[in-house]
Design an enzyme around this catalytic site. Structure first.
Site, PDB file in Angstrom:
ATOM      1  N   LYS A 190       1.264  -1.142  -0.190  1.00 25.45           N
ATOM      2  CA  LYS A 190      -0.334   0.366   0.198  1.00 25.45           C
ATOM      3  C   LYS A 190       0.492   0.897   0.031  1.00 25.45           C
ATOM      4  CE  LYS A 190      -1.929   2.393   3.186  1.00 25.45           C
ATOM      5  NZ  LYS A 190      -1.975   3.985   2.126  1.00 25.45           N
ATOM      6  N   GLU A 264      10.502   0.749  10.017  1.00 28.38           N
ATOM      7  CA  GLU A 264      11.781   2.242  10.245  1.00 28.38           C
ATOM      8  C   GLU A 264      10.820   3.425  10.228  1.00 28.38           C
ATOM      9  OE1 GLU A 264      13.318   4.660   8.288  1.00 28.38           O
ATOM     10  OE2 GLU A 264      13.292   4.183   6.506  1.00 28.38           O
ATOM     11  N   CYS A 298      13.674  10.352   6.853  1.00 27.51           N
ATOM     12  CA  CYS A 298      13.513  10.120   7.832  1.00 27.51           C
ATOM     13  C   CYS A 298      15.231  10.089   8.521  1.00 27.51           C
ATOM     14  CB  CYS A 298      12.979   8.323   8.233  1.00 27.51           C
ATOM     15  SG  CYS A 298      14.201   7.710   6.735  1.00 27.51           S
ATOM     16  N   GLU A 394      10.189  15.030  15.903  1.00 25.04           N
ATOM     17  CA  GLU A 394      10.564  15.521  14.664  1.00 25.04           C
ATOM     18  C   GLU A 394       9.844  16.107  13.705  1.00 25.04           C
ATOM     19  OE1 GLU A 394       9.479  11.148  12.707  1.00 25.04           O
ATOM     20  OE2 GLU A 394      11.334  10.870  11.086  1.00 25.04           O
TER      21      GLU A 394
HETATM   22  P1  NAI Z   1       2.038   7.897   8.846  1.00 23.66           P
HETATM   23  O1  NAI Z   1       3.460   7.183   9.602  1.00 23.66           O
HETATM   24  O2  NAI Z   1       0.655   8.340   9.144  1.00 23.66           O
HETATM   25  O3  NAI Z   1       2.639   7.004   7.162  1.00 23.66           O
HETATM   26  C1  NAI Z   1       3.035   6.072   6.431  1.00 23.66           C
HETATM   27  C2  NAI Z   1       1.813   5.310   5.902  1.00 23.66           C
HETATM   28  O4  NAI Z   1       1.349   4.338   6.926  1.00 23.66           O
HETATM   29  C3  NAI Z   1       0.496   6.108   5.154  1.00 23.66           C
HETATM   30  O5  NAI Z   1       1.004   4.881   3.739  1.00 23.66           O
HETATM   31  C4  NAI Z   1      -0.556   5.702   5.966  1.00 23.66           C
HETATM   32  O6  NAI Z   1      -1.540   5.421   4.811  1.00 23.66           O
HETATM   33  C5  NAI Z   1      -0.392   4.724   6.691  1.00 23.66           C
HETATM   34  N1  NAI Z   1      -0.917   4.615   7.620  1.00 23.66           N
HETATM   35  C6  NAI Z   1      -1.655   4.967   8.276  1.00 23.66           C
HETATM   36  N2  NAI Z   1      -1.923   4.880   9.978  1.00 23.66           N
HETATM   37  C7  NAI Z   1      -1.614   3.142   8.992  1.00 23.66           C
HETATM   38  C8  NAI Z   1      -2.288   2.375  10.446  1.00 23.66           C
HETATM   39  N3  NAI Z   1      -2.755   2.891  11.274  1.00 23.66           N
HETATM   40  N4  NAI Z   1      -2.051   1.275  10.087  1.00 23.66           N
HETATM   41  C9  NAI Z   1      -1.114   0.919   9.450  1.00 23.66           C
HETATM   42  N5  NAI Z   1      -0.897   1.946   7.914  1.00 23.66           N
HETATM   43  C10 NAI Z   1      -1.570   3.922   8.142  1.00 23.66           C
HETATM   44  O7  NAI Z   1       2.545   9.333   8.279  1.00 23.66           O
HETATM   45  P2  NAI Z   1       1.849  10.472   8.306  1.00 23.66           P
HETATM   46  O8  NAI Z   1       0.970  10.765   8.817  1.00 23.66           O
HETATM   47  O9  NAI Z   1       1.662  11.017   6.227  1.00 23.66           O
HETATM   48  O10 NAI Z   1       2.948  12.080   8.667  1.00 23.66           O
HETATM   49  C11 NAI Z   1       3.145  12.459  10.273  1.00 23.66           C
HETATM   50  C12 NAI Z   1       4.135  12.114  10.134  1.00 23.66           C
HETATM   51  O11 NAI Z   1       5.017  10.598   9.806  1.00 23.66           O
HETATM   52  C13 NAI Z   1       4.752  13.487   9.761  1.00 23.66           C
HETATM   53  O12 NAI Z   1       5.140  14.057  10.035  1.00 23.66           O
HETATM   54  C14 NAI Z   1       6.810  12.274   9.935  1.00 23.66           C
HETATM   55  O13 NAI Z   1       6.945  13.473  11.339  1.00 23.66           O
HETATM   56  C15 NAI Z   1       6.612  10.898  10.170  1.00 23.66           C
HETATM   57  N6  NAI Z   1       6.417   9.877   8.765  1.00 23.66           N
HETATM   58  C16 NAI Z   1       7.463   9.646   8.784  1.00 23.66           C
HETATM   59  C17 NAI Z   1       8.484   8.844   8.053  1.00 23.66           C
HETATM   60  C18 NAI Z   1       9.983   8.460   7.676  1.00 23.66           C
HETATM   61  O14 NAI Z   1      10.078   7.715   7.048  1.00 23.66           O
HETATM   62  N7  NAI Z   1       9.813   8.114   9.144  1.00 23.66           N
HETATM   63  C19 NAI Z   1       7.716   9.169   6.663  1.00 23.66           C
HETATM   64  C20 NAI Z   1       6.319   9.369   6.650  1.00 23.66           C
HETATM   65  C21 NAI Z   1       5.678  10.618   7.994  1.00 23.66           C
END
Ligand code: NAI
Length: 786
Positions: A190, A264, A298, A394
């Site tokens: 996804k 990760e 990240c 972050e």
């Molecule tokens: P997120 O962690 O919510 O999204 C990442 C992925 O997880 C997306 O595909 C999303 O649809 C999916 N997702 C969301 N909730 C889920 C759940 N309960 N179960 C399974 N999958 C789920 O990140 P978001 O909301 O887009 O960004 C918020 C913050 O997260 C950012 O500001 C940043 O601080 C952090 N982030 C960190 C990343 C990294 O690579 N370390 C990447 C993206 C976001």
């Protein structure tokens, strides 16, 4: 503009990349996309819009997957998996090679589509993201080819659910899909809801490559679809990249399900600049550390630590450089900083920076901002205390926080003062200093005089709350494999009951105590329970450890962490010494085992002999489980160092009272960890006798701590303890769910048996599986310079 004006401003002209081909591909797709399941696209369903963050324009309408869609994708993946896994290594390698070739062939289309969808500068998607993507597929075509000969005795996990973020949409897909396929798994992936387009183009590429139907399935939608995948019973492994918050939820949701998991997650990576560094290079590096991909990385070097003596000069140069950055249309090839992914993220960044308060000095780069789209200026915040939220959390945008340090020790302390442990950069012209500092940093990746270097041959991943598991390299492929062996459901082993005719109590107190800090310690609660032999004979009493005893043991184990800095040779010597002392009491231990379990004398003797041999095995490994020097495509080396995990808590096997304990203790301490062990619950007295062996073997106090008692009672405090770095369980009580849920607190690594058996006497009880669990790989990149 006159020629002389051009010369005086030396401004860049616009150099836009054409979006025509990418837009035409979207139109061909009808601007509406379904899911890619079983080798074809489904009809578009209930949709959501995907927009270009630089302009706000709608690029396409995507489908929000329903439960039925996810079921269909998992079913297609399951159907395809057996056949895919049975292909020869070479056949799978050819498919991965075809994918690599096709991505390379369509590189420009992928790059433009990525930039349109995500807002990242075309320079980056064209020169960094997409080349790393095909490199990843080529590398894993190679690993697939070598699988049969180099990794015999392993098998794929099955169907992998993969959930990826929006910051490197296609690259994260490659990091997930390539190793999974190479190892013989099939996937349901996804993409993030903001950035699904390149994943859908990749689906087209899978068809073009003739990949068997169902090997790759892609469903689109938001977090709710992610949750469906996480909770789906037909999934064998979840691989997730994203926020720590969601990672923790996934850890809790999969606890005890038997699903393998790699996470990760986030970071707040330190960027350490010493006063003897090449300051101009360090400033330039910082541009790549925090303004690469608008800081939505990240492992971004988002926390600058600069040595006091050069701080003002460094900040001056940095501010001047920030003012020179060009922000704007991401499709313009001369742009340094593009658009943030979505208005939601822009708001989030704006709100966080507003928290800097009077304490912080906020400097926004004086570069012109486009008047529409999600743009945020490069920003530097100084003056915050190390504990301030913006120094710890972050921000995930183009915002750098900075502070100063005086000595190298202080730099290390500040750098490690975070709940994360993903990456770090060290800038100094003194290689001795760099090599002294790097291993002291709690970070999965350390770049020396460099930043944000990635390659398929080097593992990437974090420590602490940055998650667990590695992606890339030989170390990453293990996240998609398991040892091929049969196991049975494990029956709970219960304590023996007392005989009907009670014995006269022994006038001598034979209550075995706990073993903490190299000393016998009474249980804090002062309770004990009798231990009976199989015919109900009273053999002695065992101390009943409590939550408080676990806390004491963990604290003691943490204090003994100097053990991790000793040499492999010394650890080997001590393991041999333990083996020698156990051997000297071989008969006594065999008698003890026989009286505890009622097993045959020969079987008991075999267990003691296997324990002695096992100690030899890990004494042998202590100085031989080498790291690696990865062949990365730079002039330099990436050293994969094997570091101890830290404090390991383990519930030992109930059915092998001595061997079960030795089999987890020996690899843990051989690799430099300290440990808190909870021995066999029904038969604890073999472990308590073992204290004396440890006492006479020169093992420093606190390296091994043993708390006897109820597995069910001791597992939650041990697994939930924030100062425990990994938790293992081989208990016959089914505690996997409780343990993995408790482990979510600090996202410690867990290794649980899911109530499946293991034959401790054979190879199943030892080897690389244990060594991998007992080590953390830290990749240290050292470029040689030009
Ligand atoms: P997120 O962690 O919510 O999204 C990442 C992925 O997880 C997306 O595909 C999303 O649809 C999916 N997702 C969301 N909730 C889920 C759940 N309960 N179960 C399974 N999958 C789920 O990140 P978001 O909301 O887009 O960004 C918020 C913050 O997260 C950012 O500001 C940043 O601080 C952090 N982030 C960190 C990343 C990294 O690579 N370390 C990447 C993206 C976001």
């Amino acid at each position: 503009m006159t020629v002389s004006e051009i010369f005086s401003t030396m401004d860049y002209g616009p150099a836009p990349e054409s979006a025509a081909e990418a837009l035409a591909w979207l139109v061909d797709g009808g601007d509406r996309f379904g899911h890619f399941i079983g080798g074809g696209f489904t009809a578009p369903g209930d949709g959501f819009e995907s927009r270009n963050p630089a302009t706000g324009e709608v690029l396409a309408t995507l489908s929000q997957a329903s439960t039925e869609d996810v079921d269909a994708a998992v079913a297609a993946a399951r159907k395809a998996q057996g056949k895919w896994a049975r292909l020869s290594s070479h056949e799978r390698a050819k498919y991965l090679y075809a994918l690599a070739r096709l991505i390379q062939k369509h590189a420009r289309l992928f790059a433009v589509l990525e930039t349109l969808d995500n807002g990242k500068p075309i320079r980056e998607s064209r020169d960094i993201d997409i080349p790393l993507v095909h490199r990843h597929f080529y590398y894993h075509a190679g690993l697939a080819q070598l699988m049969e000969t180099e990794l015999p005795g392993h098998e794929p996990l099955g169907v992998c659910g993969q959930i990826i973020p929006w910051n490197f949409p296609l690259l994260m897909l490659a990091w997930k899909v390539a190793p999974a396929l190479a190892a013989g798994n099939t996937v349901v992936l996804k993409p993030a809801e903001y950035t699904s387009l390149t994943a859908l183009l990749f689906a087209d590429i899978c068809r073009e490559a003739g990949l068997p139907k169902g090997v790759v399935n892609i469903v689109t939608g938001d977090g709710a679809v992610g949750e469906m995948i996480v909770n789906h019973p037909g999934i064998d492994k979840i691989a997730f990249t994203g926020s720590t918050e969601v990672g923790r939820k996934i850890r809790e949701a999969t606890a005890g399900s038997g699903k393998a998991l790699t996470l990760e997650l986030g970071g707040k990576s330190p960027y350490i600049v010493f006063e003897d560094s090449d300051i101009d290079s360090a400033v330039e590096g910082l541009v790549d550390a925090i303004w690469f991909n608008q800081g939505q990385v990240c492992c971004a070097g988002s926390r600058l630590l600069v040595q006091e003596g050069i701080a003002e000069r460094f900040y001056d140069k940095l501010r001047a450089r920030m003012d020179g950055l060009r922000l704007g249309d991401p499709l313009d090839k001369c742009i340094d900083v593009g658009a943030v992914v979505d208005p939601v993220q822009l708001e989030r960044i704006t709100a966080m920076v507003a928290e800097a308060g009077p304490e912080g000095t906020v400097y926004h780069a004086r570069c012109p901002l486009p008047d529409q789209g999600c743009f945020y200026p490069p920003t530097l915040i100084t003056g915050l205390s190390p504990a301030a939220r913006l120094m710890q959390e972050e921000i995930f945008g183009p915002v750098l926080v900075g502070c100063t340090f005086r000595t190298p020790d202080e730099a290390v302390q500040l750098a490690n003062n975070t709940r994360y442990g993903l990456a770090a950069s060290v800038w100094t012209e003194n290689i001795n200093l760099a090599l002294d500092i790097a291993p002291k940093l709690v970070a999965g990746v350390v770049w020396i005089n460099a930043t944000n270097l990635f390659d398929a041959a080097a593992g990437f991943g974090g420590m602490r709350e940055s998650g667990f598991g590695r992606e890339g390299g030989w170390e990453g492929i293990h996240a998609y494999l398991k040892p091929a062996r049969a196991s049975k459901p494990l029956k709970p082993v219960l304590p023996e009951a007392k005989a009907e005719e009670p014995e006269i109590a022994d006038p001598l107190d034979r209550t075995a105590k706990l073993y903490i800090g190299g000393k016998q310690a009474r249980p804090d609660g002062g309770y004990s329970r009798p231990v009976f032999g199989p015919r109900g004979r009273l053999l002695g009493h065992m101390g009943l450890g409590s939550r408080k005893d676990i806390r004491n043991a963990v604290e003691t184990a943490r204090k003994a962490s100097g053990w991790g800095k000793t040499t492999g040779h010394l650890r080997a010597q001590i393991l041999y010494f333990i083996a020698e002392n156990l051997s000297a009491r071989r008969g006594e231990f065999a008698d003890r085992l026989r009286s505890l379990t009622g097993q045959h004398g020969k079987t008991a003797q075999a267990e003691v002999d296997a324990a002695i041999a096992r100690l030899f095995t890990y004494a042998a490994w202590a100085d031989k489980y080498d790291g690696a020097v990865h062949s990365v495509p730079i002039r330099g080396v990436a050293l994969a160092m094997h570091e101890p995990v830290g404090v390991i808590g383990a519930l030992c096997a109930d059915d092998a009272p001595l061997l079960g304990l030795v089999s987890v203790m020996a690899p843990a301490i051989a690799m430099g960890n300290t440990c808190v062990l909870i021995p066999s619950e029904p038969y604890p007295l073999a472990a308590t006798d073992f204290y004396q062996v440890l006492d006479t073997s020169d093992l420093p106090g606190g390296v091994v701590n043993i708390v006897t008692g109820s597995h069910a009672e001791l597992a939650p405090p041990l697994a939930g303890h924030l100062d425990v770095d990994a938790i293992w369980s081989f208990s016959s009580s089914d505690l996997s769910a409780v343990i993995e849920k408790a482990a979510a607190g600090n996202l410690k690594r867990s290794w649980v048996n899911n109530a499946r058996s293991r034959d401790w006497v054979t190879d199943e009880g030892e080897g690389r599986e244990f060594l991998r669990a007992a080590t953390e790989v830290q990749n240290i990149w050292i470029p040689y310079g030009e």
